[in-house]
Motif scaffolding. Sequence first.
Motif: not given
Length: 265
Positions: A79-88
């Motif tokens: 789940f952490m792999i796609i986390g950066p996109i959610f953090a924009v």
Amino acid sequence: MTSATATPQETRVGPGVAVRKVSVEAPWDWLAAGWRDIWEQPHLSLGFGIIFAGLAILLFFGLSMAGLQSLILALAGGFMIIGPIFAVGLYDLSRRLANGEAVTAKAVLLSGTNAPGQLVFLGAILTFIYYIWVQIAFLLFMLFFGSAASFPPASQFVATLLFEPQGLGLLITGTLVGAVLATLAFSISVVSVPLLTVRRMDAVSAVGVSFAAVSRNIRPMALWAALIGFIIAVGFLTCFVGLVFAFPLIGHATWHAFNDLVRLT
């Protein structure tokens, strides 16, 4: 903006972009700055955390309903792999706070529209890596435990991992495979996602900058990756409550990491 000439501690990696070399202790400063940002705008920052925690809870209940609770740790790691996109939005919030700009919920939520196509493309890459990780996780579980009906219940999963032969095999193999995919995803996204929110450039070039930042700062970036993993793990192990703070903390700190690692001219 600073001078366009790269210093001895910088490496030019593209037009108007240089990567800095930072100290190994820098990740602690990024976390401290991220923590301050949370309390500058707690309603927005923790709002992102609540949404992220909600997604994690949905994932948990979805696996529980399917009788696959044992997969929660593996899928949570991915789940952490796609986390950066959610953090924009968190990156933009930190940028606005640092520049003394007005902060509104609408502006923060629309921050990704500066480079929507490139962010979507990069998000697709990260989602594909996450998909690969999910498929590998299922394959490894099947390889070591057989059918889904043979998966140990969640209450016995940790003991099985540590004290049963098939559990130890899964733990070692899964850790090695997961480390490779996590390192790839981290190297791709740690700088590129925040970079695309402030500079119009193609996603491939942004990924190149991210790889350069990691390769030039192996020790501090290894520490940063370990800290991210530890903080997210604590968030999951506190019945997802900790994620309300963990996700915005990492998001804000990632912006400060980007600001330290990359100089734009």
